[in-house]
Design a protein around this motif. Structure first.
Motif, PDB file in Angstrom:
ATOM      1  N   MET A  87       0.828  -1.204   0.000  1.00 22.76           N
ATOM      2  CA  MET A  87       0.000   0.000   0.000  1.00 22.76           C
ATOM      3  C   MET A  87       0.862   1.254   0.000  1.00 22.76           C
ATOM      4  N   LEU A  88       1.939   1.214   0.799  1.00 24.13           N
ATOM      5  CA  LEU A  88       2.843   2.359   0.844  1.00 24.13           C
ATOM      6  C   LEU A  88       3.496   2.572  -0.518  1.00 24.13           C
ATOM      7  N   ALA A  89       3.879   1.478  -1.176  1.00 23.56           N
ATOM      8  CA  ALA A  89       4.493   1.590  -2.499  1.00 23.56           C
ATOM      9  C   ALA A  89       3.520   2.172  -3.514  1.00 23.56           C
ATOM     10  N   LEU A  90       2.250   1.811  -3.415  1.00 21.44           N
ATOM     11  CA  LEU A  90       1.248   2.356  -4.338  1.00 21.44           C
ATOM     12  C   LEU A  90       1.088   3.863  -4.147  1.00 21.44           C
ATOM     13  N   THR A  91       1.078   4.317  -2.892  1.00 22.70           N
ATOM     14  CA  THR A  91       0.997   5.763  -2.659  1.00 22.70           C
ATOM     15  C   THR A  91       2.275   6.456  -3.114  1.00 22.70           C
ATOM     16  N   ASP A  92       3.410   5.776  -2.995  1.00 26.08           N
ATOM     17  CA  ASP A  92       4.679   6.348  -3.442  1.00 26.08           C
ATOM     18  C   ASP A  92       4.769   6.414  -4.966  1.00 26.08           C
ATOM     19  N   ILE A  93       3.950   5.640  -5.643  1.00 25.92           N
ATOM     20  CA  ILE A  93       3.859   5.744  -7.096  1.00 25.92           C
ATOM     21  C   ILE A  93       2.862   6.827  -7.497  1.00 25.92           C
ATOM     22  N   SER A  94       1.714   6.850  -6.834  1.00 23.82           N
ATOM     23  CA  SER A  94       0.652   7.781  -7.230  1.00 23.82           C
ATOM     24  C   SER A  94       0.965   9.225  -6.867  1.00 23.82           C
ATOM     25  N   THR A  95       1.612   9.457  -5.713  1.00 21.61           N
ATOM     26  CA  THR A  95       1.857  10.831  -5.280  1.00 21.61           C
ATOM     27  C   THR A  95       2.748  11.607  -6.241  1.00 21.61           C
ATOM     28  N   PRO A  96       3.953  11.134  -6.584  1.00 23.24           N
ATOM     29  CA  PRO A  96       4.749  11.907  -7.540  1.00 23.24           C
ATOM     30  C   PRO A  96       4.162  11.920  -8.941  1.00 23.24           C
ATOM     31  N   THR A  97       3.375  10.885  -9.287  1.00 20.14           N
ATOM     32  CA  THR A  97       2.760  10.851 -10.618  1.00 20.14           C
ATOM     33  C   THR A  97       1.737  11.970 -10.773  1.00 20.14           C
ATOM     34  N   CYS A  98       1.159  12.421  -9.673  1.00 16.10           N
ATOM     35  CA  CYS A  98       0.240  13.564  -9.726  1.00 16.10           C
ATOM     36  C   CYS A  98       0.967  14.868 -10.052  1.00 16.10           C
ATOM     37  N   VAL A  99       2.282  14.913  -9.788  1.00 22.41           N
ATOM     38  CA  VAL A  99       3.030  16.169  -9.888  1.00 22.41           C
ATOM     39  C   VAL A  99       4.062  16.167 -11.013  1.00 22.41           C
ATOM     40  N   VAL A 100       4.894  15.142 -11.052  1.00 21.03           N
ATOM     41  CA  VAL A 100       6.104  15.175 -11.875  1.00 21.03           C
ATOM     42  C   VAL A 100       5.828  15.226 -13.375  1.00 21.03           C
ATOM     43  N   PRO A 101       4.928  14.407 -13.955  1.00 22.60           N
ATOM     44  CA  PRO A 101       4.728  14.480 -15.403  1.00 22.60           C
ATOM     45  C   PRO A 101       4.349  15.884 -15.893  1.00 22.60           C
ATOM     46  N   LYS A 102       3.443  16.554 -15.200  1.00 24.26           N
ATOM     47  CA  LYS A 102       3.067  17.909 -15.591  1.00 24.26           C
ATOM     48  C   LYS A 102       4.229  18.868 -15.411  1.00 24.26           C
TER      49      LYS A 102
END
Length: 323
Positions: free
Chosen positions: A67-82
């Motif tokens: 679960m922690l790994a999933l949040t660690d994937i989703s959190t930067p994905t909300c920011v970094v690509p843009k």
């Protein structure tokens, strides 16, 4: 997220400034941004893959780590690509619905991350203080329920943020001095009264940090009390080893989160680019460091990851069997 589009007046799009004062260095800043992001994605994906394939790791502690790994994937994905689109291609515009959507999912990921840290502390408490009933109290189904409860809590607590922002008038101000749509930064752009936004946002920060840290502190105080009753140094060392990785994650997570949350409200003397850089560190460094911390401090996981890395690096080499 179109439901968030209530009374938001023109403009229909915003412009992300990036890191104020360092716009000329954006192309260079993009190098660590992209490197940290890719390495963090790879590390967390590796953890998910190893835990999924290894039946021996299908235990509550490792499910929480998933679960922690999933949040660690989703959190930067909300920011970094843009942010990278802005750094590389100068694509700074973001629609108001896109901004509110990013705000919602980003803050949900952050709140969910904190909830998982609380669940991990409870897991360590049960494992050390009541090991005989560990499998009964914390079965895989119970862990799934804890994860669902944490997600529901995150959604309910964060949902008011974009709703409150969507009701603010923005007049002609379109420039967001940030790399992403942070709630308080967008609210401060409004030409109306954003007091409610500020109060609720600050209350949310303290509820998450104070409440969650209090629960974590309670778990560790009970762990310490239980260890004081045991005279065996070996038992003390074993218990310490099981908690070290979790303590390291807390020491990395909460100070940066607290600083980045309060800096925009109270630290007027700090340069804007310092605010933005610290806020991005939370989304870049934590997903990168979390797999390293648990990979190093957890022996079973370390062994499994090392085995899979060996297979990836030397796919044609098999272990010699003299029989």
């Amino acid at each position: 997220m179109a439901a968030f589009n209530l009374n938001l007046s023109e403009p229909s799009t915003f412009v992300l400034m990036g890191i104020p004062g360092l716009q000329d260095a954006h192309i260079w800043i993009s190098i660590p941004f992209s490197a940290f992001y890719i390495i963090g994605l790879w590390g967390n994906a590796m953890l998910l893959c190893v835990i999924y394939k290894e039946q021996t790791l299908h235990q509550p502690m490792y499910l929480l780590l998933c679960m922690l790994a999933l949040t660690d994937i989703s959190t930067p994905t909300c920011v970094v690509p843009k942010a990278l689109c802005m750094f590389w291609f100068n694509l700074k515009d973001i629609t108001r619905d896109g901004c509110l959507t990013q705000m919602f999912f980003l803050h949900v990921s952050v709140v969910m991350h904190s909830a998982i840290l609380v669940a991990m502390a409870f897991d360590r408490y049960v494992a050390i203080c009541d090991p005989l009933r560990y499998s009964t109290i914390l079965s895989n189904i119970q862990i799934a329920k804890l994860g669902l409860a944490g997600l529901i809590r995150a959604v309910l607590l964060v949902l008011p943020l974009p709703l409150l922002v969507s009701r603010l008038p923005f007049c002609a101000n379109r420039i967001i001095p940030h790399t992403y749509c942070d709630h308080i930064v967008v609210a401060k752009m409004s030409c109306g009264d954003f007091t409610v936004n500020s109060v609720y946002g600050l209350s949310l920060v303290f509820v998450i940090i104070v409440l969650d840290l209090s629960l974590i502190g309670l778990s560790y105080s009970l762990i310490i009390r239980a260890l004081l009753r045991i005279s065996s140094k070996k038992a003390h060392q074993k218990a310490l080893n099981t908690c070290t990785a979790h303590i390291c994650l807390m020491m990395l997570s909460y100070p940066v989160l607290l600083f980045s949350s309060l800096a925009h409200r109270f630290s007027q003397g700090i340069s804007p680019h310092v605010h933005v850089i610290f806020a991005n560190l939370y989304f870049l460094l934590l997903p990168l460091l979390n797999p390293v911390v648990y990979g190093v401090k957890t022996k079973d996981l370390n062994d499994k990851v090392s085995k899979y890395l060996s297979r990836m690096c030397l796919p044609g080499v098999t272990k010699f069997n003299p029989a």
